[in-house]
Scaffold this motif. Structure first.
Motif, PDB file in Angstrom:
ATOM      1  N   TYR A 122       0.826  -1.205   0.000  1.00 48.68           N
ATOM      2  CA  TYR A 122       0.000   0.000   0.000  1.00 48.68           C
ATOM      3  C   TYR A 122       0.865   1.262   0.000  1.00 48.68           C
ATOM      4  CZ  TYR A 122      -4.056  -2.995   0.833  1.00 48.68           C
ATOM      5  OH  TYR A 122      -5.040  -3.938   0.722  1.00 48.68           O
ATOM      6  N   VAL A 123       2.060   1.185   0.597  1.00 43.95           N
ATOM      7  CA  VAL A 123       3.004   2.309   0.474  1.00 43.95           C
ATOM      8  C   VAL A 123       3.344   2.515  -1.000  1.00 43.95           C
ATOM      9  CG1 VAL A 123       5.345   3.125   0.950  1.00 43.95           C
ATOM     10  CG2 VAL A 123       4.000   2.074   2.789  1.00 43.95           C
ATOM     11  N   MET A 124       3.679   1.420  -1.682  1.00 40.41           N
ATOM     12  CA  MET A 124       4.005   1.506  -3.110  1.00 40.41           C
ATOM     13  C   MET A 124       2.862   2.156  -3.886  1.00 40.41           C
ATOM     14  SD  MET A 124       4.805  -1.651  -5.745  1.00 40.41           S
ATOM     15  CE  MET A 124       3.085  -2.212  -5.808  1.00 40.41           C
ATOM     16  N   LEU A 133      -0.583  12.050  -9.443  1.00 39.37           N
ATOM     17  CA  LEU A 133      -1.337  13.280  -9.199  1.00 39.37           C
ATOM     18  C   LEU A 133      -0.448  14.503  -9.365  1.00 39.37           C
ATOM     19  CD1 LEU A 133      -4.016  14.575  -8.344  1.00 39.37           C
ATOM     20  CD2 LEU A 133      -3.322  14.237  -5.950  1.00 39.37           C
ATOM     21  N   ALA A 134       0.755  14.429  -8.815  1.00 34.38           N
ATOM     22  CA  ALA A 134       1.683  15.558  -8.931  1.00 34.38           C
ATOM     23  C   ALA A 134       2.011  15.852 -10.392  1.00 34.38           C
ATOM     24  CB  ALA A 134       2.958  15.267  -8.135  1.00 34.38           C
ATOM     25  N   GLU A 135       2.196  14.793 -11.193  1.00 33.85           N
ATOM     26  CA  GLU A 135       2.434  14.979 -12.626  1.00 33.85           C
ATOM     27  C   GLU A 135       1.280  15.737 -13.277  1.00 33.85           C
ATOM     28  OE1 GLU A 135       4.470  13.873 -15.594  1.00 33.85           O
ATOM     29  OE2 GLU A 135       5.863  14.377 -14.005  1.00 33.85           O
ATOM     30  N   ALA A 136       0.066  15.308 -12.948  1.00 34.76           N
ATOM     31  CA  ALA A 136      -1.112  15.934 -13.552  1.00 34.76           C
ATOM     32  C   ALA A 136      -1.240  17.396 -13.160  1.00 34.76           C
ATOM     33  CB  ALA A 136      -2.372  15.174 -13.138  1.00 34.76           C
ATOM     34  N   LEU A 137      -0.788  17.731 -11.968  1.00 35.09           N
ATOM     35  CA  LEU A 137      -0.934  19.090 -11.442  1.00 35.09           C
ATOM     36  C   LEU A 137       0.270  19.974 -11.729  1.00 35.09           C
ATOM     37  CD1 LEU A 137      -2.384  18.184  -7.913  1.00 35.09           C
ATOM     38  CD2 LEU A 137      -3.667  18.811  -9.976  1.00 35.09           C
ATOM     39  N   GLY A 138       1.286  19.418 -12.388  1.00 37.64           N
ATOM     40  CA  GLY A 138       2.478  20.208 -12.670  1.00 37.64           C
ATOM     41  C   GLY A 138       3.444  20.297 -11.506  1.00 37.64           C
ATOM     42  N   HIS A 139       3.432  19.299 -10.642  1.00 40.26           N
ATOM     43  CA  HIS A 139       4.341  19.194  -9.492  1.00 40.26           C
ATOM     44  C   HIS A 139       4.299  20.441  -8.601  1.00 40.26           C
ATOM     45  CE1 HIS A 139       6.109  15.316 -10.417  1.00 40.26           C
ATOM     46  NE2 HIS A 139       5.970  15.668 -11.680  1.00 40.26           N
ATOM     47  N   PRO A 140       3.153  20.634  -7.926  1.00 39.81           N
ATOM     48  CA  PRO A 140       3.022  21.808  -7.063  1.00 39.81           C
ATOM     49  C   PRO A 140       3.901  21.753  -5.821  1.00 39.81           C
ATOM     50  CG  PRO A 140       1.161  20.320  -6.760  1.00 39.81           C
ATOM     51  CD  PRO A 140       1.945  19.796  -7.926  1.00 39.81           C
ATOM     52  N   LEU A 141       4.335  20.550  -5.426  1.00 44.89           N
ATOM     53  CA  LEU A 141       5.164  20.380  -4.228  1.00 44.89           C
ATOM     54  C   LEU A 141       6.305  19.424  -4.544  1.00 44.89           C
ATOM     55  CD1 LEU A 141       2.322  19.676  -1.605  1.00 44.89           C
ATOM     56  CD2 LEU A 141       3.449  21.876  -2.030  1.00 44.89           C
ATOM     57  N   GLY A 142       7.406  19.571  -3.819  1.00 42.28           N
ATOM     58  CA  GLY A 142       8.476  18.590  -3.919  1.00 42.28           C
ATOM     59  C   GLY A 142       8.053  17.293  -3.249  1.00 42.28           C
ATOM     60  N   LEU A 143       8.489  16.152  -3.801  1.00 45.60           N
ATOM     61  CA  LEU A 143       8.136  14.856  -3.236  1.00 45.60           C
ATOM     62  C   LEU A 143       9.349  14.238  -2.546  1.00 45.60           C
ATOM     63  CD1 LEU A 143       5.972  13.352  -6.141  1.00 45.60           C
ATOM     64  CD2 LEU A 143       5.210  14.637  -4.118  1.00 45.60           C
ATOM     65  N   ASP A 144       9.100  13.512  -1.470  1.00 44.55           N
ATOM     66  CA  ASP A 144      10.132  12.912  -0.623  1.00 44.55           C
ATOM     67  C   ASP A 144      10.785  11.730  -1.340  1.00 44.55           C
ATOM     68  OD1 ASP A 144      11.601  11.533   1.298  1.00 44.55           O
ATOM     69  OD2 ASP A 144      10.097  11.790   2.879  1.00 44.55           O
ATOM     70  N   PRO A 145      12.075  11.814  -1.681  1.00 41.17           N
ATOM     71  CA  PRO A 145      12.709  10.717  -2.406  1.00 41.17           C
ATOM     72  C   PRO A 145      12.812   9.432  -1.591  1.00 41.17           C
ATOM     73  CG  PRO A 145      14.334  12.373  -1.797  1.00 41.17           C
ATOM     74  CD  PRO A 145      12.995  12.946  -1.481  1.00 41.17           C
ATOM     75  N   ASP A 146      12.889   9.538  -0.266  1.00 45.11           N
ATOM     76  CA  ASP A 146      12.988   8.331   0.558  1.00 45.11           C
ATOM     77  C   ASP A 146      11.739   7.464   0.420  1.00 45.11           C
ATOM     78  OD1 ASP A 146      15.470   9.145   1.427  1.00 45.11           O
ATOM     79  OD2 ASP A 146      14.748   9.939   3.344  1.00 45.11           O
ATOM     80  N   LEU A 147      10.585   8.099   0.280  1.00 48.80           N
ATOM     81  CA  LEU A 147       9.354   7.333   0.101  1.00 48.80           C
ATOM     82  C   LEU A 147       9.388   6.576  -1.221  1.00 48.80           C
ATOM     83  CD1 LEU A 147       6.696   9.919   1.356  1.00 48.80           C
ATOM     84  CD2 LEU A 147       7.621   7.940   2.586  1.00 48.80           C
ATOM     85  N   ALA A 148       9.902   7.210  -2.250  1.00 46.50           N
ATOM     86  CA  ALA A 148       9.994   6.545  -3.549  1.00 46.50           C
ATOM     87  C   ALA A 148      11.008   5.411  -3.515  1.00 46.50           C
ATOM     88  CB  ALA A 148      10.355   7.550  -4.636  1.00 46.50           C
ATOM     89  N   GLU A 149      12.090   5.568  -2.764  1.00 47.22           N
ATOM     90  CA  GLU A 149      13.082   4.486  -2.649  1.00 47.22           C
ATOM     91  C   GLU A 149      12.433   3.253  -2.010  1.00 47.22           C
ATOM     92  OE1 GLU A 149      15.966   4.262  -3.928  1.00 47.22           O
ATOM     93  OE2 GLU A 149      16.858   6.258  -4.117  1.00 47.22           O
ATOM     94  N   PHE A 150      11.648   3.469  -0.956  1.00 46.26           N
ATOM     95  CA  PHE A 150      10.946   2.352  -0.297  1.00 46.26           C
ATOM     96  C   PHE A 150       9.965   1.718  -1.274  1.00 46.26           C
ATOM     97  CE2 PHE A 150       7.655   0.290   2.117  1.00 46.26           C
ATOM     98  CZ  PHE A 150       8.275  -0.236   3.244  1.00 46.26           C
ATOM     99  N   ALA A 151       9.199   2.551  -1.970  1.00 43.83           N
ATOM    100  CA  ALA A 151       8.199   2.044  -2.907  1.00 43.83           C
ATOM    101  C   ALA A 151       8.857   1.281  -4.053  1.00 43.83           C
ATOM    102  CB  ALA A 151       7.359   3.203  -3.442  1.00 43.83           C
ATOM    103  N   LEU A 152       9.984   1.775  -4.546  1.00 43.76           N
ATOM    104  CA  LEU A 152      10.672   1.110  -5.652  1.00 43.76           C
ATOM    105  C   LEU A 152      11.225  -0.242  -5.206  1.00 43.76           C
ATOM    106  CD1 LEU A 152      11.685   1.059  -8.542  1.00 43.76           C
ATOM    107  CD2 LEU A 152      13.656   2.458  -7.818  1.00 43.76           C
TER     108      LEU A 152
END
Length: 199
Positions: A122-124, A133-152
């Motif tokens: 569910y994290v993934m 969502l961020a892509e669709a909105l034009g990246h209004p906020l920076g995203l946490d890379p650590d969360l993506a590392e866990f998800a990947l």
């Protein structure tokens, strides 16, 4: 790492839902019909899937049959998505708070697995959909890379190249990430997505 030999995904899931909530709060009604990298959803549909999916996660954590819960939510007012998500994410965090949830088997769309494995999945899912969502909105906020590392890491474990992806797999065939891609773009590529700017 816990004494049972697995990484406790609860702190990561909490942070992932906070990040999702922050991005959802930026959505304006006029953006709801924009396309997303998740081709079957526009922004409104994606928000409905995020809210519905999180409700399903909460029911699983509460010991119920998550598969009996619709994976999408409709009928939310255009300006009501942030409140709708906050309500279900608080419920989900409470449902998964107990240590017993981590080792108890739960039934999820991809089979029966220990709770920690389900919550890692569910994290993934929420991290990937937050990027969508961020892509669709034009990246209004920076995203946490650590969360993506866990998800990947989770994506590579549960969807290795050796496992064929078919119509039962909720993610498309893996794409090659471009050289020098950031971790979110590598996660998206592993799950068959590409940024809207190149789609």
């Amino acid at each position: 790492m816990t004494s049972n030999g697995f990484v406790d995904p609860r702190p990561v899931y909490t942070r992932a839902t906070e990040q999702a909530a922050a991005v959802i709060r930026t959505v304006r009604p006029e953006q709801l019909e924009r396309p997303t990298p998740c081709a079957e959803f526009d922004v409104r549909g994606l928000l409905g899937h995020i809210v519905g999916g999180t409700r399903r996660i909460a029911v699983v954590g509460e010991g119920g049959d998550g598969l009996a819960v619709p994976s999408t939510t409709e009928g939310v007012a255009d300006d009501g998505w942030a409140a709708a998500y906050d309500e279900v994410r608080v419920r989900a965090l409470k449902a998964w708070a107990g240590d017993d949830r981590m080792t108890s088997p739960v039934r999820v769309p991809w089979g029966e697995v220990p709770g920690h494995a389900a919550l890692s999945g569910y994290v993934m899912e929420i991290v990937t959909h937050t990027w969508d969502l961020a892509e669709a909105l034009g990246h209004p906020l920076g995203l946490d890379p650590d969360l993506a590392e866990f998800a990947l890491a989770t994506a590579r474990a549960v969807l290795p190249d050796s496992r064929p992806r078919d119509e039962q797999t909720p993610f498309a065939v893996r794409r090659e990430a471009p050289e020098g891609a950031g971790v979110y773009e590598r996660l998206a590529a592993w799950l068959g997505r590409e940024p809207l700017s190149r789609a």
